[in-house]
Design a protein around this motif. Sequence first.
Motif, PDB file in Angstrom:
ATOM      1  N   LYS A 141       0.825  -1.208   0.000  1.00  0.00           N
ATOM      2  CA  LYS A 141       0.000   0.000   0.000  1.00  0.00           C
ATOM      3  C   LYS A 141       0.859   1.259   0.000  1.00  0.00           C
ATOM      4  N   LYS A 142       1.926   1.248   0.797  1.00  0.00           N
ATOM      5  CA  LYS A 142       2.781   2.429   0.930  1.00  0.00           C
ATOM      6  C   LYS A 142       3.656   2.661  -0.299  1.00  0.00           C
ATOM      7  N   SER A 143       4.150   1.573  -0.884  1.00  0.00           N
ATOM      8  CA  SER A 143       5.155   1.706  -1.944  1.00  0.00           C
ATOM      9  C   SER A 143       4.581   1.766  -3.350  1.00  0.00           C
ATOM     10  N   ASN A 144       3.363   1.201  -3.544  1.00  0.00           N
ATOM     11  CA  ASN A 144       2.727   1.175  -4.861  1.00  0.00           C
ATOM     12  C   ASN A 144       3.697   0.684  -5.945  1.00  0.00           C
ATOM     13  N   ARG A 194      -4.320  -8.540  -4.727  1.00  0.00           N
ATOM     14  CA  ARG A 194      -5.272  -8.535  -5.840  1.00  0.00           C
ATOM     15  C   ARG A 194      -6.518  -7.702  -5.523  1.00  0.00           C
ATOM     16  N   LYS A 195      -6.939  -7.689  -4.278  1.00  0.00           N
ATOM     17  CA  LYS A 195      -8.101  -6.889  -3.888  1.00  0.00           C
ATOM     18  C   LYS A 195      -7.779  -5.400  -3.944  1.00  0.00           C
ATOM     19  N   LEU A 196      -6.511  -5.063  -3.736  1.00  0.00           N
ATOM     20  CA  LEU A 196      -6.074  -3.666  -3.799  1.00  0.00           C
ATOM     21  C   LEU A 196      -5.768  -3.227  -5.226  1.00  0.00           C
ATOM     22  N   ASN A 197      -5.256  -4.154  -6.030  1.00  0.00           N
ATOM     23  CA  ASN A 197      -4.835  -3.821  -7.389  1.00  0.00           C
ATOM     24  C   ASN A 197      -5.001  -5.057  -8.277  1.00  0.00           C
ATOM     25  N   GLU A 198      -5.891  -4.990  -9.251  1.00  0.00           N
ATOM     26  CA  GLU A 198      -6.164  -6.141 -10.112  1.00  0.00           C
ATOM     27  C   GLU A 198      -5.083  -6.369 -11.158  1.00  0.00           C
ATOM     28  N   ASP A 199      -4.268  -5.332 -11.408  1.00  0.00           N
ATOM     29  CA  ASP A 199      -3.380  -5.367 -12.573  1.00  0.00           C
ATOM     30  C   ASP A 199      -1.905  -5.604 -12.269  1.00  0.00           C
TER      31      ASP A 199
END
Length: 227
Positions: A43-46, A69-74
């Motif tokens: 979350k912090k580093s993206n 995956r719930k935070l970012n699908e790609d």
Amino acid sequence: MSIKILYVEDELSLGKIVKESLEIRGFEVIMEGDGGKATDLFKKSNPDICVLDVMLPNKDWFTIADEIRKLNEDVPIIFLTAKTQTEDVVKGFSMGGNDYIRKPFSMEELIVRIQNLLRNKSEDPPKIKGDNVTIGKYNFQLNRQVLSTGKEDRKLSYRESELLKLLYKNREKIIDRKDILNMLWGNDSFFNSRNLDVYITKLRSYLKEDPALEIITIKGIGYRFVV
């Protein structure tokens, strides 16, 4: 701008070597040895890509992959695994993993796989969203493992369903035969290879009512699903 990698590895000596080797080649590496901190660090580093060891303390890698995956699908996810953990990796793919590398691995292999995944991402590959997918004249119900023409419902086996899903997800691209075998069968043995031939033949027969759909064999490499 350098590519940012979230690297989660509890074997610190190996992690340090990999981290330094990637940084020498121009990558930015955020390394963490505690599985329990991985999601917060994501979350912090993206990051642009995640590299996760299969054996992690405090939070298992299945959970980490699912949370990412719930935070970012790609964002691409690569798993690092020992040969004996291949069956777990197959489960990892079902949770959103993109690739895996068996230990021990070379830095060149890791870098090539990172670059390939990021290149595929930049090409904006088609994604499967929801539980129902339209494939030509067919409706594919993923959760029920049913392929429908509107007139007839065909119940697929688990492996038939997973193979069709994999081909559709990578439609219009060549997907390596060995990758299919490792993802769905756990290894690329001769016996499993013959099984794959049988399943490809079955899917072709199921899709024959739509001439616009074709599973093309790329000799010596793999398959291309044309939609």
